[in-house]
Design a protein around this motif. Structure first.
Motif, PDB file in Angstrom:
ATOM      1  N   HIS A   1     -11.688   2.112  -6.702  1.00 49.45           N
ATOM      2  CA  HIS A   1     -11.726   0.654  -6.828  1.00 49.45           C
ATOM      3  C   HIS A   1     -11.779   0.114  -5.414  1.00 49.45           C
ATOM      4  CE1 HIS A   1      -9.989  -3.456  -7.236  1.00 49.45           C
ATOM      5  NE2 HIS A   1     -10.676  -3.447  -8.350  1.00 49.45           N
ATOM      6  N   MET A   2     -12.823  -0.668  -5.118  1.00 49.25           N
ATOM      7  CA  MET A   2     -12.889  -1.179  -3.746  1.00 49.25           C
ATOM      8  C   MET A   2     -13.752  -2.420  -3.659  1.00 49.25           C
ATOM      9  SD  MET A   2     -15.505   1.388  -1.767  1.00 49.25           S
ATOM     10  CE  MET A   2     -17.006   1.946  -2.573  1.00 49.25           C
TER      11      MET A   2
ATOM     12  N   GLY B   1       0.789  -1.227   0.000  1.00 48.64           N
ATOM     13  CA  GLY B   1       0.000   0.000   0.000  1.00 48.64           C
ATOM     14  C   GLY B   1       0.820   1.275   0.000  1.00 48.64           C
ATOM     15  N   TRP B   2       2.130   1.169   0.063  1.00 44.06           N
ATOM     16  CA  TRP B   2       2.975   2.363   0.030  1.00 44.06           C
ATOM     17  C   TRP B   2       2.746   3.124  -1.274  1.00 44.06           C
ATOM     18  CZ3 TRP B   2       7.598   3.355  -2.981  1.00 44.06           C
ATOM     19  CH2 TRP B   2       8.306   4.504  -2.585  1.00 44.06           C
ATOM     20  N   ARG B   3       2.525   4.438  -1.170  1.00 48.37           N
ATOM     21  CA  ARG B   3       2.186   5.263  -2.337  1.00 48.37           C
ATOM     22  C   ARG B   3       0.969   4.703  -3.080  1.00 48.37           C
ATOM     23  NH1 ARG B   3       5.499   9.023  -4.385  1.00 48.37           N
ATOM     24  NH2 ARG B   3       5.376   8.526  -6.587  1.00 48.37           N
ATOM     25  N   ARG B   4       0.020   4.136  -2.345  1.00 47.40           N
ATOM     26  CA  ARG B   4      -1.183   3.496  -2.913  1.00 47.40           C
ATOM     27  C   ARG B   4      -0.818   2.385  -3.897  1.00 47.40           C
ATOM     28  NH1 ARG B   4      -4.618   8.437  -4.977  1.00 47.40           N
ATOM     29  NH2 ARG B   4      -2.554   9.398  -4.942  1.00 47.40           N
TER      30      ARG B   4
ATOM     31  N   ARG C   1      -9.752  -8.808  -0.211  1.00 49.66           N
ATOM     32  CA  ARG C   1     -10.312  -7.542   0.267  1.00 49.66           C
ATOM     33  C   ARG C   1      -9.163  -6.578   0.508  1.00 49.66           C
ATOM     34  NH1 ARG C   1     -14.662  -9.614   4.828  1.00 49.66           N
ATOM     35  NH2 ARG C   1     -16.073 -10.711   3.407  1.00 49.66           N
ATOM     36  N   THR C   2      -9.119  -5.566  -0.337  1.00 50.99           N
ATOM     37  CA  THR C   2      -8.102  -4.531  -0.173  1.00 50.99           C
ATOM     38  C   THR C   2      -8.773  -3.269   0.348  1.00 50.99           C
ATOM     39  OG1 THR C   2      -8.502  -3.722  -2.400  1.00 50.99           O
ATOM     40  CG2 THR C   2      -6.845  -5.436  -2.165  1.00 50.99           C
ATOM     41  N   ASN C   3      -7.983  -2.311   0.733  1.00 49.74           N
ATOM     42  CA  ASN C   3      -8.552  -1.012   1.037  1.00 49.74           C
ATOM     43  C   ASN C   3      -8.961  -0.316  -0.252  1.00 49.74           C
ATOM     44  OD1 ASN C   3      -8.302  -0.897   3.936  1.00 49.74           O
ATOM     45  ND2 ASN C   3      -6.088  -0.839   3.603  1.00 49.74           N
ATOM     46  N   PRO C   4      -9.903   0.602  -0.157  1.00 45.34           N
ATOM     47  CA  PRO C   4     -10.287   1.355  -1.358  1.00 45.34           C
ATOM     48  C   PRO C   4      -9.078   2.076  -1.959  1.00 45.34           C
ATOM     49  CG  PRO C   4     -11.862   1.751   0.404  1.00 45.34           C
ATOM     50  CD  PRO C   4     -10.698   0.992   1.016  1.00 45.34           C
TER      51      PRO C   4
ATOM     52  N   ARG D   1     -14.118   6.103   7.266  1.00 45.55           N
ATOM     53  CA  ARG D   1     -13.663   6.730   6.033  1.00 45.55           C
ATOM     54  C   ARG D   1     -13.241   5.655   5.052  1.00 45.55           C
ATOM     55  NH1 ARG D   1     -16.408   9.435   7.847  1.00 45.55           N
ATOM     56  NH2 ARG D   1     -16.179  11.435   8.865  1.00 45.55           N
ATOM     57  N   PHE D   2     -13.531   5.884   3.784  1.00 43.40           N
ATOM     58  CA  PHE D   2     -13.155   4.939   2.730  1.00 43.40           C
ATOM     59  C   PHE D   2     -11.855   5.408   2.090  1.00 43.40           C
ATOM     60  CE2 PHE D   2     -16.957   2.196   2.121  1.00 43.40           C
ATOM     61  CZ  PHE D   2     -17.767   2.760   3.094  1.00 43.40           C
ATOM     62  N   ASP D   3     -10.759   4.797   2.467  1.00 44.74           N
ATOM     63  CA  ASP D   3      -9.491   5.207   1.868  1.00 44.74           C
ATOM     64  C   ASP D   3      -8.419   4.141   2.025  1.00 44.74           C
ATOM     65  OD1 ASP D   3      -8.312   5.498   4.465  1.00 44.74           O
ATOM     66  OD2 ASP D   3      -9.184   7.497   4.611  1.00 44.74           O
ATOM     67  N   ALA D   4      -7.262   4.448   1.494  1.00 41.63           N
ATOM     68  CA  ALA D   4      -6.163   3.482   1.454  1.00 41.63           C
ATOM     69  C   ALA D   4      -5.552   3.225   2.812  1.00 41.63           C
ATOM     70  CB  ALA D   4      -5.081   3.967   0.473  1.00 41.63           C
ATOM     71  N   GLU D   5      -5.924   4.045   3.804  1.00 38.85           N
ATOM     72  CA  GLU D   5      -5.378   3.874   5.146  1.00 38.85           C
ATOM     73  C   GLU D   5      -6.239   2.967   6.002  1.00 38.85           C
ATOM     74  OE1 GLU D   5      -2.388   5.166   5.628  1.00 38.85           O
ATOM     75  OE2 GLU D   5      -2.610   5.843   3.549  1.00 38.85           O
TER      76      GLU D   5
END
Lengths: 330, 330, 330, 330
Positions: free
Chosen positions: D109-110, A72-75, D76-79, D63-67
């Motif tokens: 993409h999620m 997930g680094w830098r998405r 299942r990945t983060n958005p 929140r829907f995000d990469a974090e």
């Protein structure tokens, strides 16, 4: 022969000096989009093809899947591959086509730097300047790389490949430890150890094996996971190789690590300073996360380190890098 | 020499008969995952490499971008390429890295059949049965192709390529009209017209140019759009070529159309019946949407229709097909 | 009462003048990220909730799927929804979990403007300036909207909704033709026709039905497809409503069209000039592609055009717009 | 009142027995697609709306995000949220529109289970059988859920919400430890502690706070990361609550954990056995990964645990679950 160590406390100065010494700006005209791939000409492709003796082929790509090293680094995520329809639909689902025809389709979502790839010339900038002295903002917008997109080199990257198995020649049990900086001396020692077939020159595609991928895969197999393979400490090219990379006039260079150059970098505070010289100033094509192990075993076994290499990136329009399945044929 | 026309009213019977005649099930053992790529061996790769005379290289891939021909059929969309960061961020945004280093990254979402690709052996089933007689449900689940995923052939597809420019040899102004069925007679006529370098045999990779892509691109350039290039009427292989495709023992075949075989198909009611014979029964690798125009111009110009072809698909684990940037070197 | 027609030949001047008259910059402090949602307070939510008399609920969202109206303009595609596992896997595939438990999962890829959505305040800029006078580059980078991302209003958009069925009040058979500019006069006429429950004021959420979606869906049902519903000519708000939108102090406004304002726009050369005033200057929240038909039928039937409306966008961090499933309760 | 502990060594038997006792198959007809949402009627929505006293609103979505917490389990990945164009393009890039209009667009993409969501009735099967006794393969194919897709409940989920803050009532410092099984006794104790506003009955939407999200967020803030929040040990509903969940005739239940029920589960070998009863047999709507903390603080402060809740999932056609931004209004 090896340059003096750069001043650890002055990365900005060292980068600027190396950039100046190694610049290829204007060398192939102000409209050039090929950088060092200008060195890879038809003659070099003939030379490469002539190296095919046995016909043995090796894929140098890692697998593209969800089990990869990205965190997930830098998405940058691992590729997500999903089916639009499957064999279960074909066998048990409602018929989609007449007469028993069934089909499966699939789709992928992935960062273009997720796995085995070439960096394009729009991937890295130096103080807002891209290859050939162009302003970064005029080259790569949200619509992609409008000038040096990877599609511009779609038909070029095939020629003579040379493997430098630095891990085997210089390392312990075939592997260099993380943080090991490969200098010009190490490169020369590897060439000496490997013999004549390893000479590297104008237009060649150099593959540098550090052994880090071997180690990472062992970690995965033994349950420790990928660790920081996709963005952490790694063996790799020393900042001090910049001049050699420039002067040798190679067409491209690829490694089995995520980032080509050594990490931690060789300055007190820096992030990928060799990229900053190689891509925008030299116009050098960098390959990363290549899987060189099977090829390296073969080269160690027959003592021949040169081969034909076809490594054409997927021509995603405007991409600043692209996945590739390189094929070496010996 | 050309087989009799199949009964237009009995596709099911014709497919079953051709499948029986052409079956390669068990030919390479019950665990085989390579199908006709078994024909492509090291000797063939040597033969291919020896064809490189000038070193001229040609990418045979269309561009992967949002301007492509897909219209959503079977949820096949054009690739969507987006930037994770751009040159504008590097030049004007908050600094992400020290000392002026800037970077651009990108990501793609695409069906694996969106553009230039190889079909894998898990792409098509006949009455719920996959290549080598396996139940479709045991091969391709929602997790992908567990046996014949495209990654299993990652390192094989490099060898002798042969271009059959049927559009030029048989068509009008270099193009076959939509619905034109290429028979064995047309293939033979093309080989005769092109000369000795066009002979096709065991282990070869055949490229069949119909000219449809030339026409579609002209339509795009002149504002008429792609039309149904990605799923509609097209010139292509006749159902009657099944035996020839089997008996010739080629390793793979690719066309400049979306679906390899002629559309509308040659039965009153049918959908891609030749696929139904070729993939699950012959185990034949089919390439689609290849861009053969530049190569064809060169072949027409020097009269040489054979070359080294490296066409290694992106090794997406479990994929039933995969994008590829094929490189031909003459 | 209706403002004079703007000079068709001077969009730049007209936009600048309207922007100046209608600016809310600084009105809620220099750190404000809520714009007109500042008008939607707890009292307004109490007022909205008190409107629930029958308890009837209406979803105002279109369906999110591959059959939607998008055609790739600005890389806006329809949502692509794929399964990670399905009921076929659960029934016929290898068991994934013990004791007969089976599961299906799915994934989506979609532009956030693909279907029913709210525009965020970072969606539109005027000469490089975002809402509240901020430089666009400091607000929305490749990492998203760092200040006014849609997540900042995640918990606010619930209150009194009012439907203005202009299509029914002013149009033919309940529909306005494409290119029909809804003026303040039309709005007032609609309010008059609908009666007391339609008054619109401070903090309200206005829903404007044009009937275009009704027409587009009829076109789809009758085989003519979506046409340019997702980016072409449409009925919509006249540029001349800018002052009314500002002065009325509504919290948000949504329509059943792709772009809220009339297309073609009312200047000789222009693109969405009302957006350019409403989002960066008024800070007004715009909803687009809402499905108002079922609600409109109900309102026409009982004569009550006000209701409780909950329309909380999916809080995608940094999004400049977000999909929403608005619920109206009467 | 609380049922006896199930036999830890016989999950299969316990699940079958509970499924039989709690089955709602056929209760609302063989075509039913709503399950327990049948309990949520207009009267219940009126009752819910009447609970709005102050007008205070709370978003219950993460929140829907990469974090986010996803780590790739079950793909299942983060958005992944990317920009199609940004404020940098608008301010510094080539003008896209006339007169200074600039726009930013984005794409996501999620996995639909990546963050705050409702499970649909097609999400879980028992021995290949879906809700209402249908075969899983006839309900959810690779094309999605053809019968009980989440879009079928697009307009229903608004009504009376009740928060049961079990973490505060029964836990230590407001949190239950991982592995804590919430029994009917704990539920009753919580209702008693919270008072009259917490009674739960037919048609209500129950929100159960365990405090695990509070803990996970503290871990993130303090640098320890999300740990296994998205798929590991967690407090949650005991398998023994199945009958209570059925008999109480609630319309839906949501928790602040990834999986609603306690993990490790209460059998020696099992995976989410309560899901196996609740979704296919009760037809119960389960919400997961809801953020109940702000609402819980407010309830603790004013002693009122009931409110209007609007929680309409994004109507992705055929989805077996969908993201949602629930809004509670007190």
């Amino acid at each position: 022969m090896s340059p003096v160590e750069p001043d650890r406390t002055d990365p900005e100065g060292a980068i600027a000096a190396a950039a100046k010494r190694c610049s290829n700006w204007g060398r192939w005209g102000e409209d050039d989009v090929l950088g060092t791939l200008n060195f890879l000409d038809d003659a070099k492709r003939r030379e490469g093809a002539a190296l095919v003796r046995r016909g043995a082929a090796f894929s140098l790509a890692q697998r593209f899947d969800a089990e990869g090293p990205q965190k997930g680094w830098r998405r940058r995520t691992n590729p997500v591959h999903t089916m639009l329809s499957s064999g279960l639909d074909a066998e048990f689902g409602p018929p989609e086509f007449p007469h028993g025809l069934g089909g499966a389709d699939d789709v992928i979502h992935m960062p273009l730097q997720a796995s085995t790839q070439w960096d394009g010339l729009g991937h890295i900038f130096d103080h807002g300047i891209a290859y050939n002295g162009r302003r970064a903002s005029t080259v790569v917008t949200s619509e992609g790389d409008r000038l040096t997109g990877i599609e511009t080199v779609a038909g070029r990257i095939a020629g003579r490949g040379v493997l430098l198995d630095v891990g085997r020649a210089v390392g312990q049990d075939g592997e260099l430890p993380d943080g090991f900086a490969i200098t010009v001396d190490h490169i020369q020692a590897t060439i000496s150890a490997q013999g004549e077939s390893s000479r590297a020159g104008r237009g060649d595609l150099l593959l540098v094996r550090t052994g880090q991928l071997t180690r990472a895969r062992r970690d995965v197999a033994e349950g420790r996971g990928w660790g920081d393979y996709a963005g952490g400490p790694a063996p790799g090219l020393s900042f001090t190789t910049a001049d050699w990379l420039h002067d040798t006039e190679i067409a491209g260079i690829a490694t089995d690590t995520w980032g080509f150059e050594v990490r931690p970098n060789e300055f007190d505070v820096a992030f990928q300073p060799l990229h900053q010289v190689c891509i925008p100033h030299i116009g050098l094509f960098l390959g990363e996360m290549w899987d060189l192990d099977a090829l390296a075993d073969d080269c160690a076994s027959d003592g021949v380190y040169e081969f034909f290499l076809a490594a054409a990136p997927l021509p995603v329009t405007g991409a600043v890098g692209a996945p590739v399945n390189p094929i070496a044929v010996k």
